[in-house]
Design a protein around this motif. Structure first.
Motif, PDB file in Angstrom:
ATOM      1  N   HIS A 154       0.838  -1.190   0.000  1.00 30.57           N
ATOM      2  CA  HIS A 154       0.000   0.000   0.000  1.00 30.57           C
ATOM      3  C   HIS A 154       0.885   1.257   0.000  1.00 30.57           C
ATOM      4  O   HIS A 154       2.017   1.228   0.461  1.00 30.57           O
ATOM      5  CB  HIS A 154      -0.940   0.012   1.200  1.00 30.57           C
ATOM      6  N   ARG A 155       0.327   2.338  -0.542  1.00 30.51           N
ATOM      7  CA  ARG A 155       1.045   3.611  -0.641  1.00 30.51           C
ATOM      8  C   ARG A 155       0.709   4.470   0.574  1.00 30.51           C
ATOM      9  O   ARG A 155      -0.419   4.918   0.742  1.00 30.51           O
ATOM     10  CB  ARG A 155       0.658   4.340  -1.931  1.00 30.51           C
ATOM     11  N   MET A 156       1.727   4.717   1.404  1.00 31.65           N
ATOM     12  CA  MET A 156       1.499   5.384   2.671  1.00 31.65           C
ATOM     13  C   MET A 156       1.268   6.885   2.533  1.00 31.65           C
ATOM     14  O   MET A 156       0.919   7.547   3.511  1.00 31.65           O
ATOM     15  CB  MET A 156       2.673   5.118   3.609  1.00 31.65           C
ATOM     16  N   ARG A 157       1.437   7.449   1.351  1.00 31.08           N
ATOM     17  CA  ARG A 157       1.124   8.863   1.156  1.00 31.08           C
ATOM     18  C   ARG A 157      -0.378   9.109   1.014  1.00 31.08           C
ATOM     19  O   ARG A 157      -0.805  10.260   1.084  1.00 31.08           O
ATOM     20  CB  ARG A 157       1.842   9.409  -0.080  1.00 31.08           C
ATOM     21  N   PHE A 158      -1.153   8.066   0.802  1.00 28.08           N
ATOM     22  CA  PHE A 158      -2.587   8.251   0.617  1.00 28.08           C
ATOM     23  C   PHE A 158      -3.278   8.302   1.979  1.00 28.08           C
ATOM     24  O   PHE A 158      -3.023   7.477   2.860  1.00 28.08           O
ATOM     25  CB  PHE A 158      -3.161   7.127  -0.247  1.00 28.08           C
ATOM     26  N   VAL A 159      -4.157   9.277   2.136  1.00 33.09           N
ATOM     27  CA  VAL A 159      -4.749   9.548   3.441  1.00 33.09           C
ATOM     28  C   VAL A 159      -5.532   8.345   3.968  1.00 33.09           C
ATOM     29  O   VAL A 159      -5.468   8.019   5.154  1.00 33.09           O
ATOM     30  CB  VAL A 159      -5.654  10.795   3.355  1.00 33.09           C
ATOM     31  N   ASN A 160      -6.266   7.660   3.087  1.00 29.89           N
ATOM     32  CA  ASN A 160      -7.055   6.522   3.574  1.00 29.89           C
ATOM     33  C   ASN A 160      -6.159   5.394   4.076  1.00 29.89           C
ATOM     34  O   ASN A 160      -6.503   4.687   5.022  1.00 29.89           O
ATOM     35  CB  ASN A 160      -8.005   6.018   2.487  1.00 29.89           C
ATOM     36  N   VAL A 161      -4.986   5.236   3.462  1.00 35.43           N
ATOM     37  CA  VAL A 161      -4.045   4.207   3.922  1.00 35.43           C
ATOM     38  C   VAL A 161      -3.431   4.619   5.251  1.00 35.43           C
ATOM     39  O   VAL A 161      -3.305   3.801   6.179  1.00 35.43           O
ATOM     40  CB  VAL A 161      -2.953   3.967   2.858  1.00 35.43           C
ATOM     41  N   ARG A 162      -3.056   5.889   5.362  1.00 30.32           N
ATOM     42  CA  ARG A 162      -2.499   6.385   6.631  1.00 30.32           C
ATOM     43  C   ARG A 162      -3.532   6.259   7.751  1.00 30.32           C
ATOM     44  O   ARG A 162      -3.185   5.941   8.896  1.00 30.32           O
ATOM     45  CB  ARG A 162      -2.053   7.834   6.468  1.00 30.32           C
ATOM     46  N   ARG A 163      -4.773   6.500   7.415  1.00 29.12           N
ATOM     47  CA  ARG A 163      -5.837   6.376   8.422  1.00 29.12           C
ATOM     48  C   ARG A 163      -5.966   4.923   8.878  1.00 29.12           C
ATOM     49  O   ARG A 163      -6.111   4.646  10.073  1.00 29.12           O
ATOM     50  CB  ARG A 163      -7.144   6.880   7.816  1.00 29.12           C
ATOM     51  N   ALA A 164      -5.899   3.982   7.930  1.00 25.08           N
ATOM     52  CA  ALA A 164      -5.991   2.570   8.284  1.00 25.08           C
ATOM     53  C   ALA A 164      -4.807   2.116   9.127  1.00 25.08           C
ATOM     54  O   ALA A 164      -4.917   1.171   9.909  1.00 25.08           O
ATOM     55  CB  ALA A 164      -6.083   1.718   7.014  1.00 25.08           C
ATOM     56  N   ALA A 165      -3.676   2.805   8.958  1.00 29.95           N
ATOM     57  CA  ALA A 165      -2.478   2.483   9.742  1.00 29.95           C
ATOM     58  C   ALA A 165      -2.460   3.190  11.089  1.00 29.95           C
ATOM     59  O   ALA A 165      -1.518   3.024  11.875  1.00 29.95           O
ATOM     60  CB  ALA A 165      -1.231   2.867   8.952  1.00 29.95           C
ATOM     61  N   GLY A 166      -3.475   4.006  11.371  1.00 25.17           N
ATOM     62  CA  GLY A 166      -3.528   4.741  12.628  1.00 25.17           C
ATOM     63  C   GLY A 166      -2.670   5.985  12.645  1.00 25.17           C
ATOM     64  O   GLY A 166      -2.390   6.528  13.716  1.00 25.17           O
ATOM     65  N   LEU A 167      -2.265   6.459  11.461  1.00 24.44           N
ATOM     66  CA  LEU A 167      -1.405   7.642  11.376  1.00 24.44           C
ATOM     67  C   LEU A 167      -2.192   8.918  11.105  1.00 24.44           C
ATOM     68  O   LEU A 167      -1.617  10.011  11.109  1.00 24.44           O
ATOM     69  CB  LEU A 167      -0.369   7.447  10.260  1.00 24.44           C
ATOM     70  N   GLU A 168      -3.486   8.782  10.834  1.00 19.93           N
ATOM     71  CA  GLU A 168      -4.355   9.933  10.597  1.00 19.93           C
ATOM     72  C   GLU A 168      -5.634   9.726  11.404  1.00 19.93           C
ATOM     73  O   GLU A 168      -6.121   8.598  11.526  1.00 19.93           O
ATOM     74  CB  GLU A 168      -4.727  10.051   9.109  1.00 19.93           C
ATOM     75  N   PRO A 169      -6.198  10.791  11.975  1.00 19.34           N
ATOM     76  CA  PRO A 169      -7.464  10.645  12.694  1.00 19.34           C
ATOM     77  C   PRO A 169      -8.608  10.375  11.730  1.00 19.34           C
ATOM     78  O   PRO A 169      -8.565  10.772  10.565  1.00 19.34           O
ATOM     79  CB  PRO A 169      -7.631  12.003  13.381  1.00 19.34           C
ATOM     80  N   ALA A 170      -9.603   9.676  12.223  1.00 21.35           N
ATOM     81  CA  ALA A 170     -10.794   9.448  11.410  1.00 21.35           C
ATOM     82  C   ALA A 170     -11.509  10.765  11.182  1.00 21.35           C
ATOM     83  O   ALA A 170     -11.549  11.617  12.078  1.00 21.35           O
ATOM     84  CB  ALA A 170     -11.722   8.458  12.106  1.00 21.35           C
ATOM     85  N   PRO A 171     -12.078  10.976   9.986  1.00 18.72           N
ATOM     86  CA  PRO A 171     -12.745  12.249   9.716  1.00 18.72           C
ATOM     87  C   PRO A 171     -14.081  12.330  10.436  1.00 18.72           C
ATOM     88  O   PRO A 171     -14.751  11.323  10.661  1.00 18.72           O
ATOM     89  CB  PRO A 171     -12.951  12.203   8.199  1.00 18.72           C
ATOM     90  N   ALA A 172     -14.450  13.555  10.829  1.00 15.50           N
ATOM     91  CA  ALA A 172     -15.777  13.755  11.395  1.00 15.50           C
ATOM     92  C   ALA A 172     -16.803  13.602  10.288  1.00 15.50           C
ATOM     93  O   ALA A 172     -16.586  14.069   9.170  1.00 15.50           O
ATOM     94  CB  ALA A 172     -15.871  15.147  12.003  1.00 15.50           C
ATOM     95  N   PRO A 173     -17.906  12.913  10.533  1.00 13.05           N
ATOM     96  CA  PRO A 173     -18.916  12.736   9.474  1.00 13.05           C
ATOM     97  C   PRO A 173     -19.513  14.076   9.062  1.00 13.05           C
ATOM     98  O   PRO A 173     -19.802  14.927   9.907  1.00 13.05           O
ATOM     99  CB  PRO A 173     -19.962  11.829  10.127  1.00 13.05           C
TER     100      PRO A 173
END
Length: 240
Positions: A197-216
């Motif tokens: 997986h490409r770690m520069r993509f926000v959804n991948v970083r989120r799955a790795a716990g490196l980005e907070p989940a977005p507010a709905p």
């Protein structure tokens, strides 16, 4: 140089040859928007005349998988020269997708066994090719050599993604080829990112716990039944 609107997919090459520019290479990539797997670039020089007319040739995105395989076989058989370059996900992360894309296109042209006199690129100009070139809007739909390069790149990448599926079956790469789908998102949520997986993509970083989940985000309540949460795109490449 003027290319008539009704000149067909071979019109650019014919016009360039009339101007004394030959051989002509087309170059294109596959996988830039995927969040997993490699980026692949193809470059193709088609011969002039009937030998360079590829049955069924079109933008790879407009062809079925079976049709792409048939066109691929015709392209590699008929081409004066063709090349393919693979840039893995780690190099894509290191360079960033735009830089990686430009580098892949340059490498594909450099690897052609026949040096082109002119290069057609899809959509945007590419510097550093060593020869003159032209960026063609929607080039994979209107220029044969770019369409041929798009098919070479797409078929090569799809085959690689099927191979990655064998290594990482939980993500079903053979179906979505690394692009984001609901099933791919679910696999990322369940298993986290794989090594491809490409770690520069926000959804991948989120799955790795490196980005907070977005507010709905809620859609405007314009009418009854229109109050479901609206989810924005979360596959944007991170610039960090």
């Amino acid at each position: 140089m003027t290319v008539r609107r009704d000149a067909g997919i071979y019109g650019y090459e014919r016009a360039l040859r009339r101007a004394g520019l030959e051989p002509i290479a087309g170059v294109d990539e596959a996988g830039r928007g995927a969040c997993a797997g490699p980026l692949v670039a193809g470059a193709v020089i088609l011969p002039p005349g009937r030998a360079g007319i590829v049955p069924g040739l079109a933008d790879s995105k407009l062809l079925t998988e079976a049709a792409r395989e048939r066109v691929y076989a015709q392209v590699v058989r008929r081409a004066l020269a063709w090349s393919v370059v693979v840039i893995d996900n780690e190099e894509c992360d290191r360079l960033g997708m735009h830089v990686a894309n430009l580098e892949a296109l340059r490498r594909a042209v450099a690897r052609l066994s026949t040096r082109p006199s002119y290069v057609l690129t899809d959509g945007f100009p590419v510097d550093g090719l060593g020869v003159p070139g032209l960026a063609v809007w929607k080039g994979d739909r209107v220029a044969a050599c770019i369409a041929a390069a798009s098919v070479v790149a797409k078929v090569t990448r799809d085959r690689l993604m099927v191979g990655l599926h064998d290594d990482w079956p939980a993500y079903d790469f053979r179906t979505h080829k690394g692009y984001i789908t609901a099933e791919h998102e679910a696999a990322l949520a369940a298993h986290g990112p794989s090594p491809v997986h490409r770690m520069r993509f926000v959804n991948v970083r989120r799955a790795a716990g490196l980005e907070p989940a977005p507010a709905p985000a809620l859609a405007p309540a314009t009418s009854v039944g229109q109050d479901q949460p609206v989810r924005g795109s979360d596959t944007v490449e991170e610039d960090a």
